[in-house]
Design an enzyme around this catalytic site. Structure first.
Site, PDB file in Angstrom:
ATOM      1  N   GLN A 226       0.840  -1.204   0.000  1.00 32.22           N
ATOM      2  CA  GLN A 226       0.000   0.000   0.000  1.00 32.22           C
ATOM      3  C   GLN A 226       0.876   1.256   0.000  1.00 32.22           C
ATOM      4  OE1 GLN A 226      -3.001   0.558  -0.594  1.00 32.22           O
ATOM      5  NE2 GLN A 226      -4.308  -1.105   0.097  1.00 32.22           N
TER       6      GLN A 226
ATOM      7  N   CYS B 237     -10.601  -1.179  -3.433  1.00 32.26           N
ATOM      8  CA  CYS B 237     -10.136   0.126  -3.933  1.00 32.26           C
ATOM      9  C   CYS B 237     -11.038   0.595  -5.078  1.00 32.26           C
ATOM     10  CB  CYS B 237      -8.685   0.035  -4.389  1.00 32.26           C
ATOM     11  SG  CYS B 237      -8.403  -1.239  -5.622  1.00 32.26           S
TER      12      CYS B 237
HETATM   13  N1  SAH Z   1      -3.811  -7.314   0.753  1.00 28.32           N
HETATM   14  C1  SAH Z   1      -2.584  -6.841   0.181  1.00 28.32           C
HETATM   15  C2  SAH Z   1      -2.600  -6.704  -1.341  1.00 28.32           C
HETATM   16  C3  SAH Z   1      -3.807  -6.070  -1.965  1.00 28.32           C
HETATM   17  S1  SAH Z   1      -3.628  -5.552  -3.631  1.00 28.32           S
HETATM   18  C4  SAH Z   1      -2.144  -5.546   0.835  1.00 28.32           C
HETATM   19  O1  SAH Z   1      -2.922  -4.904   1.523  1.00 28.32           O
HETATM   20  O2  SAH Z   1      -0.979  -5.168   0.662  1.00 28.32           O
HETATM   21  C5  SAH Z   1      -4.310  -6.868  -4.544  1.00 28.32           C
HETATM   22  C6  SAH Z   1      -3.375  -8.032  -4.725  1.00 28.32           C
HETATM   23  O3  SAH Z   1      -4.069  -9.011  -5.492  1.00 28.32           O
HETATM   24  C7  SAH Z   1      -2.076  -7.742  -5.474  1.00 28.32           C
HETATM   25  O4  SAH Z   1      -0.998  -8.177  -4.701  1.00 28.32           O
HETATM   26  C8  SAH Z   1      -2.205  -8.567  -6.763  1.00 28.32           C
HETATM   27  O5  SAH Z   1      -0.980  -9.093  -7.203  1.00 28.32           O
HETATM   28  C9  SAH Z   1      -3.145  -9.675  -6.340  1.00 28.32           C
HETATM   29  N2  SAH Z   1      -3.940 -10.312  -7.404  1.00 28.32           N
HETATM   30  C10 SAH Z   1      -4.413  -9.778  -8.543  1.00 28.32           C
HETATM   31  N3  SAH Z   1      -5.172 -10.662  -9.208  1.00 28.32           N
HETATM   32  C11 SAH Z   1      -5.197 -11.803  -8.478  1.00 28.32           C
HETATM   33  C12 SAH Z   1      -5.826 -13.081  -8.641  1.00 28.32           C
HETATM   34  N4  SAH Z   1      -6.580 -13.353  -9.683  1.00 28.32           N
HETATM   35  N5  SAH Z   1      -5.643 -14.004  -7.671  1.00 28.32           N
HETATM   36  C13 SAH Z   1      -4.876 -13.732  -6.587  1.00 28.32           C
HETATM   37  N6  SAH Z   1      -4.247 -12.549  -6.398  1.00 28.32           N
HETATM   38  C14 SAH Z   1      -4.414 -11.594  -7.320  1.00 28.32           C
END
Ligand code: SAH
Length: 439
Positions: free
Chosen positions: A272, A397
């Site tokens: 983030q 988001c």
């Molecule tokens: N919860 C974490 C990341 C949130 S961002 C935090 O707060 O830091 C969303 C995340 O989903 C990213 O890391 C991205 O790589 C992942 N992502 C995107 N598509 C996805 C999918 N189909 N399956 C699993 N993860 C995915």
């Protein structure tokens, strides 16, 4: 009839979720970026569709009481901020409205209201990460931001949302490029740890070997002793992401702290961008999750395991799922770093792995999900419903996909029992929402 390329005077009645002001010309909806509720503006229509038009602001005839000095030389050109000209309290109101409207109109939750909205005093220099494209304009090497919907670069050294050190880092890289006739560098990416003040500099190049590499290293290091690592991202595919990362000097990862938990972050991993507000967001997620030592948790879209590991400190066990392999490597490292042994991580897409995990493990008390802007998908959501999880905490988001997915969960018996909005991105139209669902 509203005509294209025509001037009109419009009263702005509200601000939409993309930050554009909304008004009407003879009952016909028109969107005008960079305006505020209450403004009377002279506009020129640029695009007229069946049900709405888009127009460009020509002149503010009577300003809204919500206006403030945007205080940025490239505001309106770089496209990064949409709400700088509106006072901060009103920005928060606009974001809350965006979430409520999405939940009501797209989710069908007729009387939905947000329980709390959490703003911040720190409305500048709150970003820990920034990417500056590098390119040629009129035979000169320039670095800055892309103009919206184009590949033209608007030269910029210092974005007021980001760390001021970036300006000197850009100068160092551009001077190196000029002095050594280097044209292969395509972008400069920096990420700062708010806990330590250290910064990681990632330089994307189309070639692995740059002339006088040691000079590049020396110049970037000379900017500040806060520079902790210089990484060359070799990417010759033209895609904005991917490629091989080679550490030229110093550390290959950066570490930061959230909710008393330390995290290492690789260049390609998601983290983030506003740590101060992220802590508040995560604490709300944990409060909604109501975790105790008997609780089993699944954290879907877990990134480097930030929420998973904060949850693991209270839970019986946690399973984290994330599509980016390097992020999962980081998550496993982060578990070790914090002495956490009750978290398992899987590098796979949610839709591919969550149904099977739930089928095999069966017991999941709490599901936390934090998908990217496109939201979750039917396979993952159906698996969550099948798991019978008592609580689902959805972090989003994008209010539109949040409303769609929450509706899907509520159609199968979940009920909304809490909601909170957090402003992680002051001056932009972006907003983070947390919804608590109970079975
Ligand atoms: N919860 C974490 C990341 C949130 S961002 C935090 O707060 O830091 C969303 C995340 O989903 C990213 O890391 C991205 O790589 C992942 N992502 C995107 N598509 C996805 C999918 N189909 N399956 C699993 N993860 C995915």
């Amino acid at each position: 009839m509203v005509e294209k390329n025509t001037e009109y005077t419009v009263k702005i009645e509200s601000v939409s979720s993309d930050g554009s002001g909304v008004g009407h010309i003879d009952g016909f909806t028109v969107f005008v970026p960079y305006t505020a509720e209450g403004d009377i503006v002279l506009v020129k229509t640029e695009d007229v569709q069946k049900r709405f038009a888009r127009a460009r602001l020509l002149e503010v005839v009577t300003p809204s009481a919500d206006r403030q000095d945007a205080d940025c030389p490239t505001y309106g050109q770089c496209g990064g901020c949409q709400l700088r000209h509106i006072r901060y309290e009103k920005q928060l109101e606009i974001k809350q409205c965006a979430v409520e409207n999405a939940m009501r109109r797209l989710g069908g939750f007729k009387d939905f209201t947000v329980d709390t909205i959490t703003g911040t005093k720190r409305t500048s220099r709150y970003r820990n990460k920034v990417t500056f494209p590098v390119g040629q304009t009129g035979g000169e090497t320039v670095c800055g931001f892309y103009k919206p919907k184009s590949h033209d670069i608007i030269p910029l050294r210092d974005c007021v949302l980001c760390d001021s050190l970036n300006a000197q880092i850009i100068d160092a890289v551009l001077n190196y490029m000029r002095d050594n006739c280097v044209h292969a560098i395509r972008r400069i990416f920096t990420r700062k740890s708010f806990a330590t003040g250290k910064m990681m500099v990632v330089i994307t190049s189309t070639v692995r070997s740059l002339p006088k590499e040691s000079s590049l290293i020396k110049r970037v290091r000379a900017v500040s002793d806060k520079v902790a690592g210089i990484i060359l991202n070799v990417n010759n595919k033209g895609a904005p992401f991917g490629g091989e990362n080679v550490t030229l000097w110093g550390k290959s990862v950066i570490s930061d702290t959230l909710c008393d938990t330390e995290f290492i972050i690789s260049p390609d991993s998601f983290f983030q961008i506003n740590p101060e507000q992220t802590e508040k967001l995560y604490r709300k997620v944990l409060q909604f999750a109501e975790i105790d030592e008997d609780t089993t948790v699944m954290d879907i879209y877990c990134g480097i395991g930030t929420i998973s590991l904060c949850a693991a400190k209270k839970a019986k066990s946690v399973i984290g799922v994330e599509i980016v392999k390097q992020a999962i490597e980081d998550a496993k490292e982060n578990a070790k770093l914090n002495g956490i042994t009750n978290a398992e991580f899987y590098a796979e897409s949610a839709e591919n792995i969550v149904p099977g995990l739930i089928e095999n493990k069966k017991m999941v008390d709490v599901v936390i999900l934090d998908p990217p802007r496109k939201g979750s998908d039917k396979k993952t959501l159906t698996a969550i419903i099948k798991s019978g999880a008592k609580r689902v905490v959805y972090v989003s988001c994008n209010p539109a996909t949040l409303a769609r997915d929450v509706k899907f969960l509520c159609d199968s018996g979940y009920k909304i029992s809490g909601s909170a909005v957090f402003d992680l991105f002051p001056h932009t139209c972006h907003v983070e929402t947390v919804i608590k669902l109970e079975n």
